[in-house]
Design a protein around this motif. Structure first.
Motif: not given
Length: 169
Positions: A6, A10, A14, A78-79, A81, A90-92, A94
């Motif tokens: 994931r 992302n 981007e 959408n990115p 998560r 739930w977070v981005y 990274n």
């Protein structure tokens, strides 16, 4: 250490959004597969920690599919998560990449993003490639999950360059 698929997704999203280059779920799955394959060939270690599975339209990482299936053939907007193990929220998703990995993945994305999703599917369906081996195994016998071994992916990309692969990497 391999990265979460994931986070890699992302990273590519981007780039695509900055370049105003729409990308579909199907195309993103295939680009991540080629990134993983070339990473195995160049660095002799996996790019993503999750396993690729042989699905009808080529290699798929299930956690990506679960979050992106709603887009069908529409561009992703959408990115992705993931659940933070400390907070349970739930977070981005990274990803921490060093400079060499960022350059490698940026160049790879530039190359593979020029192809439409159908062509990327064709490239992953190469005769005697890792997807085809896993798919045929499933047809001939029971193959739960139909995972594609990293070693099959690495050997294939080194042997064939993905048929139209990035021979410079």
């Amino acid at each position: 250490m391999a990265h979460d698929a994931r986070g890699i997704a992302n990273f590519f999203l981007e780039i695509s959004w900055r370049q105003r280059l729409p990308i579909t779920h199907l195309a993103l799955q295939k680009i991540i597969f080629f990134a993983h394959a070339w990473h195995l060939a160049k660095f002799n270690k996996p790019l993503v920690g999750q396993k690729f599975e042989a699905w009808q339209y080529g290699p798929v990482v299930r956690v990506l599919y679960d979050q992106l299936k709603e887009y069908k053939s529409q561009p992703i907007s959408n990115p992705l998560r993931k659940i933070d193990s400390h907070t349970g929220e739930w977070v981005y998703a990274n990803v921490a990449l060093d400079d060499a990995e960022q350059r490698f993945l940026t160049d790879l994305f530039k190359y593979y993003s020029q192809f439409n999703a159908g062509h990327l599917v064709d490239l992953t369906h190469a005769e005697d490639g890792p997807w085809e081996k896993a798919w045929k195994k499933a047809v001939d016998s029971v193959a739960p999950g139909m995972t594609i071994p990293d070693e099959d992916i690495r050997i294939w990309i080194l042997r064939t360059g993905g048929r139209e692969g990035m021979h410079t990497h």
